[in-house]
Design a protein around this motif. Structure first.
Motif, PDB file in Angstrom:
ATOM      1  N   THR A  70     -20.569 -24.174 -95.291  1.00 57.33           N
ATOM      2  CA  THR A  70     -21.918 -24.638 -95.622  1.00 57.33           C
ATOM      3  C   THR A  70     -22.587 -25.284 -94.414  1.00 57.33           C
ATOM      4  OG1 THR A  70     -21.326 -24.980 -97.939  1.00 57.33           O
ATOM      5  CG2 THR A  70     -23.244 -26.166 -97.114  1.00 57.33           C
ATOM      6  N   LEU A  71     -21.827 -26.068 -93.656  1.00 59.13           N
ATOM      7  CA  LEU A  71     -22.382 -26.709 -92.459  1.00 59.13           C
ATOM      8  C   LEU A  71     -22.762 -25.664 -91.411  1.00 59.13           C
ATOM      9  CD1 LEU A  71     -19.931 -29.745 -92.134  1.00 59.13           C
ATOM     10  CD2 LEU A  71     -22.232 -29.699 -93.135  1.00 59.13           C
ATOM     11  N   VAL A  72     -21.924 -24.656 -91.250  1.00 61.13           N
ATOM     12  CA  VAL A  72     -22.244 -23.573 -90.315  1.00 61.13           C
ATOM     13  C   VAL A  72     -23.528 -22.874 -90.759  1.00 61.13           C
ATOM     14  CG1 VAL A  72     -21.487 -21.349 -89.400  1.00 61.13           C
ATOM     15  CG2 VAL A  72     -19.851 -23.231 -89.622  1.00 61.13           C
ATOM     16  N   GLY A  73     -23.644 -22.623 -92.065  1.00 58.17           N
ATOM     17  CA  GLY A  73     -24.852 -21.975 -92.583  1.00 58.17           C
ATOM     18  C   GLY A  73     -26.098 -22.783 -92.318  1.00 58.17           C
ATOM     19  N   ALA A  74     -26.001 -24.110 -92.497  1.00 60.08           N
ATOM     20  CA  ALA A  74     -27.159 -24.973 -92.249  1.00 60.08           C
ATOM     21  C   ALA A  74     -27.571 -24.920 -90.788  1.00 60.08           C
ATOM     22  CB  ALA A  74     -26.830 -26.404 -92.661  1.00 60.08           C
ATOM     23  N   ALA A  75     -26.585 -24.911 -89.883  1.00 59.36           N
ATOM     24  CA  ALA A  75     -26.897 -24.832 -88.453  1.00 59.36           C
ATOM     25  C   ALA A  75     -27.554 -23.498 -88.115  1.00 59.36           C
ATOM     26  CB  ALA A  75     -25.618 -25.020 -87.633  1.00 59.36           C
ATOM     27  N   VAL A  76     -27.056 -22.420 -88.714  1.00 58.30           N
ATOM     28  CA  VAL A  76     -27.637 -21.097 -88.469  1.00 58.30           C
ATOM     29  C   VAL A  76     -29.076 -21.039 -88.975  1.00 58.30           C
ATOM     30  CG1 VAL A  76     -27.499 -18.651 -89.111  1.00 58.30           C
ATOM     31  CG2 VAL A  76     -25.422 -19.890 -88.480  1.00 58.30           C
ATOM     32  N   VAL A  77     -29.322 -21.585 -90.157  1.00 59.97           N
ATOM     33  CA  VAL A  77     -30.679 -21.574 -90.717  1.00 59.97           C
ATOM     34  C   VAL A  77     -31.635 -22.372 -89.837  1.00 59.97           C
ATOM     35  CG1 VAL A  77     -32.105 -22.373 -92.644  1.00 59.97           C
ATOM     36  CG2 VAL A  77     -29.981 -21.159 -93.094  1.00 59.97           C
ATOM     37  N   LEU A  78     -31.213 -23.516 -89.371  1.00 59.37           N
ATOM     38  CA  LEU A  78     -32.077 -24.340 -88.520  1.00 59.37           C
ATOM     39  C   LEU A  78     -32.409 -23.625 -87.217  1.00 59.37           C
ATOM     40  CD1 LEU A  78     -30.525 -27.895 -89.020  1.00 59.37           C
ATOM     41  CD2 LEU A  78     -32.740 -27.067 -89.853  1.00 59.37           C
ATOM     42  N   ALA A  79     -31.383 -23.061 -86.561  1.00 57.61           N
ATOM     43  CA  ALA A  79     -31.621 -22.363 -85.296  1.00 57.61           C
ATOM     44  C   ALA A  79     -32.499 -21.136 -85.503  1.00 57.61           C
ATOM     45  CB  ALA A  79     -30.279 -21.969 -84.669  1.00 57.61           C
ATOM     46  N   LEU A 133     -34.950 -10.707 -86.100  1.00 55.75           N
ATOM     47  CA  LEU A 133     -33.651 -11.303 -85.794  1.00 55.75           C
ATOM     48  C   LEU A 133     -33.513 -12.661 -86.483  1.00 55.75           C
ATOM     49  CD1 LEU A 133     -31.081 -10.870 -84.090  1.00 55.75           C
ATOM     50  CD2 LEU A 133     -32.223 -12.078 -82.222  1.00 55.75           C
ATOM     51  N   ALA A 134     -34.577 -13.458 -86.435  1.00 54.51           N
ATOM     52  CA  ALA A 134     -34.555 -14.766 -87.081  1.00 54.51           C
ATOM     53  C   ALA A 134     -34.410 -14.624 -88.592  1.00 54.51           C
ATOM     54  CB  ALA A 134     -35.832 -15.535 -86.750  1.00 54.51           C
ATOM     55  N   GLY A 135     -35.132 -13.685 -89.188  1.00 52.20           N
ATOM     56  CA  GLY A 135     -35.066 -13.500 -90.632  1.00 52.20           C
ATOM     57  C   GLY A 135     -33.682 -13.094 -91.105  1.00 52.20           C
ATOM     58  N   ILE A 136     -33.051 -12.197 -90.362  1.00 54.04           N
ATOM     59  CA  ILE A 136     -31.695 -11.771 -90.731  1.00 54.04           C
ATOM     60  C   ILE A 136     -30.723 -12.947 -90.633  1.00 54.04           C
ATOM     61  CG2 ILE A 136     -29.769 -10.271 -90.072  1.00 54.04           C
ATOM     62  CD1 ILE A 136     -32.019  -8.382 -88.929  1.00 54.04           C
ATOM     63  N   ALA A 137     -30.817 -13.693 -89.528  1.00 49.45           N
ATOM     64  CA  ALA A 137     -29.928 -14.844 -89.347  1.00 49.45           C
ATOM     65  C   ALA A 137     -30.184 -15.901 -90.419  1.00 49.45           C
ATOM     66  CB  ALA A 137     -30.120 -15.442 -87.958  1.00 49.45           C
ATOM     67  N   GLN A 138     -31.450 -16.121 -90.775  1.00 50.61           N
ATOM     68  CA  GLN A 138     -31.762 -17.070 -91.843  1.00 50.61           C
ATOM     69  C   GLN A 138     -31.100 -16.650 -93.156  1.00 50.61           C
ATOM     70  OE1 GLN A 138     -36.083 -16.810 -91.318  1.00 50.61           O
ATOM     71  NE2 GLN A 138     -36.165 -19.032 -91.218  1.00 50.61           N
ATOM     72  N   GLY A 139     -31.213 -15.364 -93.475  1.00 52.92           N
ATOM     73  CA  GLY A 139     -30.614 -14.874 -94.718  1.00 52.92           C
ATOM     74  C   GLY A 139     -29.110 -15.056 -94.734  1.00 52.92           C
ATOM     75  N   LEU A 168     -27.858  -8.657 -94.686  1.00 49.63           N
ATOM     76  CA  LEU A 168     -27.482  -7.557 -93.788  1.00 49.63           C
ATOM     77  C   LEU A 168     -28.101  -6.236 -94.251  1.00 49.63           C
ATOM     78  CD1 LEU A 168     -23.730  -8.454 -93.155  1.00 49.63           C
ATOM     79  CD2 LEU A 168     -25.714  -8.919 -91.692  1.00 49.63           C
ATOM     80  N   ALA A 169     -28.181  -6.045 -95.563  1.00 50.24           N
ATOM     81  CA  ALA A 169     -28.843  -4.845 -96.078  1.00 50.24           C
ATOM     82  C   ALA A 169     -30.323  -4.845 -95.707  1.00 50.24           C
ATOM     83  CB  ALA A 169     -28.677  -4.765 -97.594  1.00 50.24           C
ATOM     84  N   GLY A 170     -30.934  -6.034 -95.750  1.00 50.94           N
ATOM     85  CA  GLY A 170     -32.326  -6.133 -95.327  1.00 50.94           C
ATOM     86  C   GLY A 170     -32.508  -5.761 -93.869  1.00 50.94           C
ATOM     87  N   SER A 171     -31.524  -6.097 -93.039  1.00 58.74           N
ATOM     88  CA  SER A 171     -31.618  -5.738 -91.622  1.00 58.74           C
ATOM     89  C   SER A 171     -31.583  -4.227 -91.446  1.00 58.74           C
ATOM     90  CB  SER A 171     -30.477  -6.390 -90.835  1.00 58.74           C
ATOM     91  OG  SER A 171     -29.229  -5.769 -91.121  1.00 58.74           O
ATOM     92  N   LEU A 172     -30.784  -3.533 -92.270  1.00 56.38           N
ATOM     93  CA  LEU A 172     -30.727  -2.071 -92.188  1.00 56.38           C
ATOM     94  C   LEU A 172     -32.054  -1.453 -92.617  1.00 56.38           C
ATOM     95  CD1 LEU A 172     -27.152  -1.389 -93.625  1.00 56.38           C
ATOM     96  CD2 LEU A 172     -27.864  -1.421 -91.223  1.00 56.38           C
ATOM     97  N   VAL A 173     -32.621  -2.003 -93.691  1.00 56.40           N
ATOM     98  CA  VAL A 173     -33.921  -1.499 -94.158  1.00 56.40           C
ATOM     99  C   VAL A 173     -34.967  -1.686 -93.074  1.00 56.40           C
ATOM    100  CG1 VAL A 173     -35.786  -1.862 -95.820  1.00 56.40           C
ATOM    101  CG2 VAL A 173     -33.402  -1.862 -96.594  1.00 56.40           C
ATOM    102  N   TRP A 174     -34.990  -2.861 -92.465  1.00 58.61           N
ATOM    103  CA  TRP A 174     -36.001  -3.112 -91.445  1.00 58.61           C
ATOM    104  C   TRP A 174     -35.781  -2.216 -90.228  1.00 58.61           C
ATOM    105  CZ3 TRP A 174     -36.958  -4.381 -86.479  1.00 58.61           C
ATOM    106  CH2 TRP A 174     -38.266  -4.788 -86.189  1.00 58.61           C
ATOM    107  N   ASN A 175     -34.532  -2.083 -89.791  1.00 61.01           N
ATOM    108  CA  ASN A 175     -34.255  -1.338 -88.565  1.00 61.01           C
ATOM    109  C   ASN A 175     -34.530   0.151 -88.720  1.00 61.01           C
ATOM    110  OD1 ASN A 175     -33.090  -1.391 -85.767  1.00 61.01           O
ATOM    111  ND2 ASN A 175     -31.649   0.018 -86.715  1.00 61.01           N
TER     112      ASN A 175
END
Length: 318
Positions: free
Chosen positions: A190-199, A243-249, A266-273
């Motif tokens: 959870t802490l890793v996720g919070a750091a990823v969302v913030l960045a 890139l930010a949106g995928i990492a946020q998700g 990750l599925a959203g990243s495939l759709v976008w790409n």
């Protein structure tokens, strides 16, 4: 026959052949392995379900490899049945808390069946159908004041982040738990996720600011910038907002300790790409010509890095 044009059709047939084999193998395991039956069908009577599913899913998928109209009709039947089963099984799993893995498997089968059906009927996946409403490419009105673009961009961020990073993940998280698919993970995730969302959010905001201030527009496709932007994060990577949106998700999935939310991101990243990015890049090239082509050659699509050399010509959007 044009081999290039026939490749999508061959790929669609190949998928349905693989689906027929996978469906037949699954039914063998349903009757041979009680844990597979429970995980995918819950308390449903497998014999009763098989009476409908074998002809309409397994056999119809196998017949989809036939050439011409017969194969296309069989693919349509298999896909329609897959959609129906996925919907009904999702309702059943939500009400009873059983057969969650069956929903996941059928959702994957539905997605792939629809794509393969397009290949058989149209010879392509009509990704341009996604470019409607707020996702249709149009330039922002250049006479709008910078403040108006800032307000519009802020509203877009609130709406899209609220939907794609709060509402949808929470729905998926609730269903994951209800369907019995949640997996225990260490608390530090959870802490890793919070750091990823913030960045990632900082990257997304910086990218939105660059588009709004430098591009005379907004991040929304229906109000795209009027100038090619290579300021801010766009100096290092061509698609920082994606890139930010995928990492946020992914980060939200880690915060919720939900592997399904991570898969959703990750599925959203495939759709976008594969569905959105080709159209966007074609639009950018048509709008900005050599400026965009030079920028595209200098800056990577996904992996941040130094530009190969500095473009001196004025640039207008990305």
């Amino acid at each position: 026959m044009d081999t290039t044009a026939s490749r999508p059709i061959a790929l669609g047939r190949l998928y349905f052949a693989a689906q027929a084999l996978a469906g037949a193998a699954w039914w063998v395991f349903v009757f041979a392995a009680p844990f597979v039956r429970t995980a995918t069908l819950g308390d449903l009577d497998p014999a009763l379900v098989a009476m409908l599913d074998v002809p309409l899913f397994v056999v119809a998928s196998a017949l989809a490899v036939l050439p011409g109209r017969a194969g296309r009709i069989a693919a349509l039947v298999a896909t329609a049945w897959t959609l129906l089963v996925t919907s009904a099984l999702a309702v059943y799993a939500t009400v009873t808390g059983l057969a969650g893995w069956g929903v996941v498997a059928m959702f994957a089968a539905t997605t792939c069946s629809v794509l393969a059906l397009f290949l058989l009927w149209l010879g392509r996946v009509p990704t341009n159908w996604l470019l409607v409403g707020p996702f249709a490419f149009r330039r922002a009105r250049p006479r709008r004041t910078p403040i108006a673009h800032v307000v519009a961009t802020t509203a877009q961020i609130v709406v899209f982040w609220g939907l794609f990073l709060v509402v949808f993940p929470l729905v998926i998280w609730v269903l994951e738990k209800r369907w019995g698919l949640a997996a225990p993970v260490p608390a530090w995730v959870t802490l890793v996720g919070a750091a990823v969302v913030l960045a990632a959010s900082a990257l997304g905001l910086a990218s939105a600011a660059a588009i709004t201030v430098k591009g005379d527009g907004t991040p929304l496709p229906s109000a795209m910038p009027n100038r090619l932007v290579i300021a801010g994060p766009y100096r290092w990577v061509r698609n920082p907002m994606a890139l930010a949106g995928i990492a946020q998700g992914v980060g939200v999935g880690l915060i919720l300790q939900s592997w399904l939310v991570v898969v959703y991101a990750l599925a959203g990243s495939l759709v976008w790409n594969y569905a959105i990015r080709p159209h966007e890049e074609a639009d950018l090239e048509a709008s900005f010509g050599d400026d965009y082509r030079r920028y595209r050659d200098e800056v990577r699509c996904w992996i941040p890095g130094r530009r190969r050399h500095t473009a001196k010509a004025p640039l207008a959007r990305m």
